[in-house]
Scaffold this motif. Structure first.
Motif, PDB file in Angstrom:
ATOM      1  N   LYS A 334       0.858  -1.171   0.000  1.00 31.03           N
ATOM      2  CA  LYS A 334       0.000   0.000   0.000  1.00 31.03           C
ATOM      3  C   LYS A 334       0.905   1.236   0.000  1.00 31.03           C
ATOM      4  CE  LYS A 334      -4.465   1.032   1.991  1.00 31.03           C
ATOM      5  NZ  LYS A 334      -5.175   0.892   0.711  1.00 31.03           N
ATOM      6  N   PRO A 335       0.753   2.108  -0.976  1.00 30.56           N
ATOM      7  CA  PRO A 335       1.603   3.299  -0.999  1.00 30.56           C
ATOM      8  C   PRO A 335       1.279   4.217   0.171  1.00 30.56           C
ATOM      9  CG  PRO A 335       0.522   2.956  -3.111  1.00 30.56           C
ATOM     10  CD  PRO A 335      -0.129   2.034  -2.136  1.00 30.56           C
ATOM     11  N   ARG A 336       2.326   4.859   0.719  1.00 29.27           N
ATOM     12  CA  ARG A 336       2.119   5.825   1.794  1.00 29.27           C
ATOM     13  C   ARG A 336       1.272   6.972   1.236  1.00 29.27           C
ATOM     14  NH1 ARG A 336       5.621   6.499   6.280  1.00 29.27           N
ATOM     15  NH2 ARG A 336       7.248   5.307   5.263  1.00 29.27           N
ATOM     16  N   GLU A 337       0.199   7.249   1.946  1.00 25.90           N
ATOM     17  CA  GLU A 337      -0.828   8.190   1.476  1.00 25.90           C
ATOM     18  C   GLU A 337      -0.223   9.531   0.997  1.00 25.90           C
ATOM     19  OE1 GLU A 337      -4.425   8.763   0.494  1.00 25.90           O
ATOM     20  OE2 GLU A 337      -3.971   6.713   1.139  1.00 25.90           O
ATOM     21  N   ASP A 338       0.692  10.095   1.813  1.00 31.01           N
ATOM     22  CA  ASP A 338       1.189  11.448   1.501  1.00 31.01           C
ATOM     23  C   ASP A 338       2.406  11.435   0.569  1.00 31.01           C
ATOM     24  OD1 ASP A 338       2.898  10.226   3.193  1.00 31.01           O
ATOM     25  OD2 ASP A 338       3.054  11.871   4.646  1.00 31.01           O
ATOM     26  N   SER A 339       2.765  10.282   0.060  1.00 27.35           N
ATOM     27  CA  SER A 339       3.988  10.219  -0.734  1.00 27.35           C
ATOM     28  C   SER A 339       3.762   9.612  -2.115  1.00 27.35           C
ATOM     29  CB  SER A 339       5.052   9.412  -0.002  1.00 27.35           C
ATOM     30  OG  SER A 339       5.286   9.967   1.263  1.00 27.35           O
ATOM     31  N   VAL A 340       2.554   9.805  -2.627  1.00 29.82           N
ATOM     32  CA  VAL A 340       2.308   9.367  -4.004  1.00 29.82           C
ATOM     33  C   VAL A 340       2.496  10.574  -4.900  1.00 29.82           C
ATOM     34  CG1 VAL A 340       0.610   8.429  -5.596  1.00 29.82           C
ATOM     35  CG2 VAL A 340       0.720   7.581  -3.250  1.00 29.82           C
ATOM     36  N   HIS A 341       3.438  10.469  -5.857  1.00 29.68           N
ATOM     37  CA  HIS A 341       3.719  11.603  -6.741  1.00 29.68           C
ATOM     38  C   HIS A 341       2.986  11.386  -8.050  1.00 29.68           C
ATOM     39  CE1 HIS A 341       7.041  12.513  -3.972  1.00 29.68           C
ATOM     40  NE2 HIS A 341       7.243  11.202  -3.965  1.00 29.68           N
ATOM     41  N   LEU A 342       2.212  12.378  -8.458  1.00 28.71           N
ATOM     42  CA  LEU A 342       1.467  12.265  -9.710  1.00 28.71           C
ATOM     43  C   LEU A 342       2.029  13.252 -10.719  1.00 28.71           C
ATOM     44  CD1 LEU A 342      -2.168  12.076  -8.283  1.00 28.71           C
ATOM     45  CD2 LEU A 342      -0.622  10.182  -8.869  1.00 28.71           C
ATOM     46  N   PHE A 343       2.241  12.756 -11.946  1.00 32.13           N
ATOM     47  CA  PHE A 343       2.779  13.622 -12.999  1.00 32.13           C
ATOM     48  C   PHE A 343       1.883  13.551 -14.219  1.00 32.13           C
ATOM     49  CE2 PHE A 343       6.376  11.930 -10.551  1.00 32.13           C
ATOM     50  CZ  PHE A 343       6.938  13.110 -10.077  1.00 32.13           C
ATOM     51  N   HIS A 344       1.868  14.639 -14.983  1.00 29.27           N
ATOM     52  CA  HIS A 344       1.075  14.700 -16.208  1.00 29.27           C
ATOM     53  C   HIS A 344       1.618  13.680 -17.207  1.00 29.27           C
ATOM     54  CE1 HIS A 344      -0.686  16.323 -19.883  1.00 29.27           C
ATOM     55  NE2 HIS A 344      -1.566  16.955 -19.109  1.00 29.27           N
ATOM     56  N   ALA A 345       0.709  12.987 -17.872  1.00 28.41           N
ATOM     57  CA  ALA A 345       1.133  11.896 -18.752  1.00 28.41           C
ATOM     58  C   ALA A 345       1.959  12.390 -19.934  1.00 28.41           C
ATOM     59  CB  ALA A 345      -0.094  11.131 -19.264  1.00 28.41           C
ATOM     60  N   GLU A 346       1.706  13.619 -20.403  1.00 32.18           N
ATOM     61  CA  GLU A 346       2.457  14.108 -21.559  1.00 32.18           C
ATOM     62  C   GLU A 346       3.584  15.076 -21.179  1.00 32.18           C
ATOM     63  OE1 GLU A 346      -0.957  15.090 -23.877  1.00 32.18           O
ATOM     64  OE2 GLU A 346      -1.185  12.908 -23.904  1.00 32.18           O
ATOM     65  N   THR A 347       3.288  16.048 -20.325  1.00 28.00           N
ATOM     66  CA  THR A 347       4.322  17.040 -19.991  1.00 28.00           C
ATOM     67  C   THR A 347       5.269  16.543 -18.915  1.00 28.00           C
ATOM     68  OG1 THR A 347       2.966  18.038 -18.264  1.00 28.00           O
ATOM     69  CG2 THR A 347       2.712  18.921 -20.493  1.00 28.00           C
ATOM     70  N   ASN A 348       4.921  15.455 -18.236  1.00 33.21           N
ATOM     71  CA  ASN A 348       5.720  14.907 -17.137  1.00 33.21           C
ATOM     72  C   ASN A 348       5.838  15.853 -15.949  1.00 33.21           C
ATOM     73  OD1 ASN A 348       6.120  12.628 -18.630  1.00 33.21           O
ATOM     74  ND2 ASN A 348       8.180  13.174 -19.309  1.00 33.21           N
TER      75      ASN A 348
END
Lengths: 352, 282
Positions: A334-348
């Motif tokens: 289970k990923p740590r709730e506050d440490s999931v990094h989300l990036f844009h699929a195209e611009t990164n």
């Protein structure tokens, strides 16, 4: 007091763009590390600050005074080179004294300063030696001493530890940090080693392809990388960067695994998960990632588990050495709730 | 195995040494002989095999009118021309080489490497081709049959060698040394003279040696560009051959003429062997 300002600096070698649109302020007494892969332009930027290269466009200033066109010797900067660059025909004493002599200081004053710098770096017993009579670590100490003796406004370091073995590198790294704490001089340090960057810097500048990707304190860079490049570059082992898709309060990773996470937007995105932010959960936990262990790498305090989800997607997990996992086991993560990094699929670029 | 190698090495070195030294030995003994000693065949041990005499060496200093050779004049002229052209070529060539090693030049389509090659290409032409243009040039400028004329000609002949040797040498000196010097407080000229040049001792020695050997032993230009006012050593000695100069004086003059080269070689060899550079740049 020494503040370095770099404004809209560009550097071209022929048609090759080494730096473009660099804006950076190094504050008084700050230790800034320029880090990036080879060819990122970090050394070029340092050399432009030193005056060894001139920018094709843009402005360099130290304490507000424009430095464009000012000779290196008139900038009041000192530099430590990767290859130490000690003068082979001079003793250590003369190497340290050279810059004071050429600037016409008094003999007594030179002697006092050389001895003080030598004592500070614990190289007093080497003063009579020639560079070729010393080990790599000793030479680099002397090279640092040569910069120190002048008491310049700005210290510049161009990968000073890259030619040393791991143990020496760690020792001198600590020493450079201690010197900076004592002397409080504005410093710019170039390295390709992100651990050096993290340990030494007040602020880190991440460069890639002649552009600044992110500027920030080491913590900040680690906790909130601005894009996938910084995320992958800072941290060892590297962040897991996985394509995925968001929807209905869930993120589905490539490979088919899903976990619950509220996302700001729906649709395809890139998920960054650091190895230590993947926590083991009890079997049967819903909305968790199941991964098969392919390889285990004990590193001492921690063990790295190289896993796969689905057919192709690799995932590195860092667990305490007390947890025993075997190759072939299936883990529930289970990923740590506050440490999931989300990036844009195209611009990164970072989304959350 | 190792024993065989060492034996072989010493035998080979010994044979080679005999090959090189024997002519000198022959000349040396002959120079101390008189009429009787020469005609009795090859003998080497003085007082035992022949009666030594200083006649051959004394003749070097006597006037031609009293049967001598009077070598002092040509000797001094050769020393002057050699020293002057070597120093001039080293000074100019070293600066040119440093420029070619450190800065980027463009001359039409030619870049640094082409310019370096252009320098050395000057030596592709055989001296005989150059003799007539040089002759005309020197006559035009009134420098024919003068020391200065010869010095200038030798300097042009030596420059390519110096540039070629020194460019290579400067390229082995890391540019970080220049840069460290610039940051330490030098201007580019100081960086060159105080940091780079002192580390190029062996290169300067090689270049100087080549210059000295060429200008000291050049026969061709010394013969074609001088007549009566200026007499250099090589033509003087060669002309002795055609006169009725006794063998012993000939041998003495030949030995005297190679003496400076031998001395120079022994002095400079020590600098060459030092090898301080290679270790320091590692």
């Amino acid at each position: 007091m020494a503040e370095i300002t770099v404004e809209r600096v560009e550097k071209r070698f022929g048609t090759m763009k080494a730096l473009s649109g660099i804006d950076l302020t190094v504050h008084d007494r700050e230790f800034v590390v320029l880090v990036g892969p080879s060819g990122s332009g970090k050394s070029t930027l340092l050399r432009i600050i030193a005056g060894l290269d001139s920018p094709t466009e843009g402005r360099i200033a130290i304490d507000g005074a424009a430095m464009n066109g000012v000779a290196p010797k008139d900038r009041d900067v000192a530099m430590v080179f990767q290859s130490h660059a000690l003068y082979p025909h001079m003793s250590v004493y003369d190497n340290l004294a050279f810059n004071l002599r050429i600037r016409g200081h008094e003999r007594m004053e030179i002697d006092a300063k050389v001895r003080e710098a030598a004592a500070r770096l614990e190289i007093t017993e080497l003063l009579k030696r020639r560079p070729h009579q010393m080990s790599g670590g000793q030479r680099q100490r002397v090279a640092i001493g040569r910069a120190l003796v002048r008491d310049p406004k700005v210290f510049l370091f161009d990968e000073p530890l890259s030619n040393l073995d791991a143990e020496l590198r760690a020792r001198l790294r600590t020493e450079i940090k201690r010197l900076h704490r004592e002397l409080q001089r504005t410093s710019v340090y170039v390295t390709h080693d992100q651990i050096e960057a993290m340990t030494l810097a007040d602020r880190v500048v991440v460069l890639r392809g002649g552009r600044i990707e992110q500027v920030g304190a080491p913590d900040e860079l680690y906790a909130r990388p601005a894009n996938t490049f910084v995320g992958g570059f800072i941290g060892s082992p590297a962040m897991n960067i996985v394509s995925g898709r968001a929807g209905d309060g869930m993120i589905e990773l490539e490979g088919g695994e899903r976990f619950g996470f509220a996302t700001p937007s729906q649709g395809p995105l890139i998920v960054g998960l650091r190895p230590e932010d993947l926590l083991l959960a009890p079997d049967g936990t819903t909305s968790a990632i199941r991964a098969r262990v392919n390889l285990t790498e004990p590193t001492g305090a921690d063990t790295l588990l190289l896993c796969s989800i689905g057919a192709k997607q690799d995932l590195c997990v860092r667990v305490s050495r007390h947890i025993h996992a075997n190759e072939g086991d299936v883990l529930t993560l289970k990923p740590r709730e506050d440490s999931v990094h989300l990036f844009h699929a195209e611009t990164n670029q970072r989304l959350n | 195995m190792r024993g065989t190698y060492i034996t072989f090495k010493w035998v080979a070195l010994g044979l080679w040494s005999i090959f090189v030294i024997a002519p000198f030995l022959w000349a040396l003994t002959t120079s101390f002989k008189s009429d009787n000693g020469v005609t009795q065949g090859a003998t080497y041990i003085p007082w035992v095999e022949y009666a030594p005499s200083l006649e051959g060496w004394k003749a070097l200093f006597r006037d031609t009118s009293s049967g001598g050779i009077s070598m002092q004049g040509p000797y001094l002229a050769s020393l002057l021309v050699t020293a002057a052209s070597t120093l001039l070529a080293l000074a100019l060539g070293t600066l040119a080489a440093y420029g070619l090693s450190r800065f980027t030049f463009r001359f039409g389509p030619m870049k640094n490497n082409d310019i370096s090659f252009f320098f050395i290409s000057q030596r592709i032409m055989p001296p005989a081709v150059l003799a007539i243009p040089y002759f005309l040039l020197l006559r035009y400028t009134g420098l024919l049959d003068t020391h200065l004329g010869l010095i200038l000609v030798y300097t042009t002949m030596l420059l390519p060698i110096v540039v070629w040797v020194m460019v290579d040498f400067f390229n082995t000196v890391p540019i970080e040394l220049d840069e460290a010097a610039l940051i330490d407080g030098c201007n580019p000229i100081q960086a060159f003279f105080r940091i780079v040049l002192p580390n190029c001792g062996p290169g300067l020695v090689v270049a100087a040696l080549l210059c000295i050997i060429f200008s000291w032993s050049d026969f061709f230009f010394a013969l074609t560009l001088t007549f009566s006012e200026v007499q250099l050593l090589p033509p003087t000695i060669v002309i002795l051959n055609s006169n009725k100069v006794p063998w012993w004086s000939l041998c003495a003059s030949a030995l005297a003429s190679v003496l400076p080269l031998i001395i120079v070689a022994f002095i400079l060899e020590r600098y060459l062997a030092r090898g301080r550079l290679a270790r320091a740049f590692k």
